[in-house]
Design an enzyme around this catalytic site. Structure first.
Site, PDB file in Angstrom:
ATOM      1  N   ASP A  21       0.926  -1.077   0.021  1.00  0.00           N
ATOM      2  CA  ASP A  21       0.064  -0.050  -0.116  1.00  0.00           C
ATOM      3  C   ASP A  21       0.991   1.264   0.043  1.00  0.00           C
ATOM      4  O   ASP A  21       2.257   0.959   0.171  1.00  0.00           O
ATOM      5  CB  ASP A  21      -0.856   0.003   1.350  1.00  0.00           C
ATOM      6  CG  ASP A  21      -1.801   1.332   1.455  1.00  0.00           C
ATOM      7  OD1 ASP A  21      -2.406   1.436   0.414  1.00  0.00           O
ATOM      8  OD2 ASP A  21      -1.768   1.777   2.328  1.00  0.00           O
ATOM      9  N   ASP A  23      -0.210   5.358   0.599  1.00  0.00           N
ATOM     10  CA  ASP A  23      -0.504   6.408   1.523  1.00  0.00           C
ATOM     11  C   ASP A  23      -0.841   5.506   3.107  1.00  0.00           C
ATOM     12  O   ASP A  23      -1.472   4.659   3.317  1.00  0.00           O
ATOM     13  CB  ASP A  23      -2.154   6.854   1.360  1.00  0.00           C
ATOM     14  CG  ASP A  23      -2.110   7.690   0.054  1.00  0.00           C
ATOM     15  OD1 ASP A  23      -1.308   8.734  -0.135  1.00  0.00           O
ATOM     16  OD2 ASP A  23      -2.887   7.186  -0.829  1.00  0.00           O
ATOM     17  N   LYS A 195      -9.216  -2.840  -3.224  1.00  0.00           N
ATOM     18  CA  LYS A 195      -9.171  -3.541  -1.812  1.00  0.00           C
ATOM     19  C   LYS A 195     -10.539  -3.099  -1.089  1.00  0.00           C
ATOM     20  O   LYS A 195     -10.804  -2.333  -1.028  1.00  0.00           O
ATOM     21  CB  LYS A 195      -8.025  -3.026  -1.289  1.00  0.00           C
ATOM     22  CG  LYS A 195      -6.805  -3.465  -2.004  1.00  0.00           C
ATOM     23  CD  LYS A 195      -5.407  -3.061  -1.383  1.00  0.00           C
ATOM     24  CE  LYS A 195      -5.277  -1.431  -1.366  1.00  0.00           C
ATOM     25  NZ  LYS A 195      -3.921  -1.019  -0.871  1.00  0.00           N
ATOM     26  N   ASP A 220      -1.696  -0.382   5.926  1.00  0.00           N
ATOM     27  CA  ASP A 220      -2.049   0.241   7.236  1.00  0.00           C
ATOM     28  C   ASP A 220      -3.574   0.442   7.665  1.00  0.00           C
ATOM     29  O   ASP A 220      -4.099   0.869   8.661  1.00  0.00           O
ATOM     30  CB  ASP A 220      -1.617   1.755   7.388  1.00  0.00           C
ATOM     31  CG  ASP A 220      -2.350   2.713   6.214  1.00  0.00           C
ATOM     32  OD1 ASP A 220      -2.389   2.428   5.017  1.00  0.00           O
ATOM     33  OD2 ASP A 220      -3.061   3.719   6.912  1.00  0.00           O
TER      34      ASP A 220
END
Length: 276
Positions: A21, A23, A195, A220
């Protein structure tokens, strides 16, 4: 090699594909996290590879390549698979030759058109699909037009379900929050393509001819990144540098395989000397 909870994470040293991922995982808006460059270099040093799988559809792959290169990250087009790319593939497979009305950024619209999809941005009777993206260029006129289109008999898709996007001062509403706003006005809910649907991961695994047990997802967010791993049957690492906290993990329904404070700590674990 131990994770944040003291669990053995030595299996990570055998992984050959890191699905990352962006961000909240390797950077926050335009600030790269400490240890990111070393982590990526270590993956390659070990003979592995990394692919960024991001739900953020506000930027095209071309935009992302330029963004991460400016941060010092070595990346090519092949290092990315975005929800925008997955959406283009999904549209071509499930709604071939249909006109698509899109509420999204210029970059997303350009990317869809370059994939051969006819995209309109104004109210158009020909459109059989309404697509919602993470629109950082949103206006009240766009919202009004989208509500008009959703009042018709159309398929309704969205690039990603993320509620917020991390920025320098905190968070801003992401595509998931925009979909809630539109639901309140129209009663319509979209099918989300990014996702936690396994579409993006399955595409990358197939493209790179990689086995599921040789890959790991690093992110995250529990409801996107980590849940994607569960849906795609791929190991996951939840980093605590973004949205999810330990409290969220302990109270959540989806459990990551491993937990680390940051990608820097993953790097430190991969490079620690093994005691003989």
């Amino acid at each position: 090699m131990l994770d944040y909870t003291g669990k053995s994470a030595n299996k990570l040293k055998e992984k050959t594909l890191y699905l990352l991922d962006m961000d909240g995982t390797i950077y926050n808006e335009n600030e790269i996290f400490d240890g990111t460059l070393e982590f990526l270099e270590e993956i390659e040093r070990r003979g592995g590879q990394y692919v960024f799988i991001t739900n953020n559809s506000s930027k095209s792959v071309e935009d992302y390549v330029q963004k991460v290169r400016a941060m010092g990250i070595k990346a090519e087009y092949e290092n990315f698979y975005t929800s925008g790319q997955a959406t283009a593939m999904y549209l071509k497979e499930n709604y071939p030759n249909q006109v698509v009305y899109c509420m999204g950024t210029k970059s997303l619209i350009k990317e869809l058109r370059e994939a051969g999809i006819e995209v309109v941005t104004e109210v158009d009777e020909r459109a059989g699909v309404v697509l919602l993206g993470f629109d950082t260029e949103n206006t009240s006129e766009k919202i009004r037009n989208t509500c008009i289109m959703l009042g018709r008999d159309v398929a309704y898709l969205a690039t990603n379900p993320d509620l917020v996007c991390p920025v320098s001062f905190g968070y801003i509403p992401d595509c998931g929050s925009m979909s809630i706003m539109l639901k309140n006005a129209t009663g319509k809910e979209p099918f989300f393509i990014g996702k936690p649907e396994p579409i993006m991961v399955n595409c990358v695994l197939k493209k790179l001819n990689c086995k599921r047990e040789d890959a790991v997802i690093v992110g995250d967010r529990l409801y996107t990144d980590i849940k994607t791993g569960a849906n795609a049957q791929v190991d996951t690492i939840c980093v605590l540098s973004g949205e999810a906290s330990m409290e969220d993990i302990l109270q959540g329904e989806v459990e990551p395989t491993y937990i680390f404070k940051s990608v820097k700590e993953i790097y430190e674990g991969l490079t620690e000397e093994t005691e003989l």
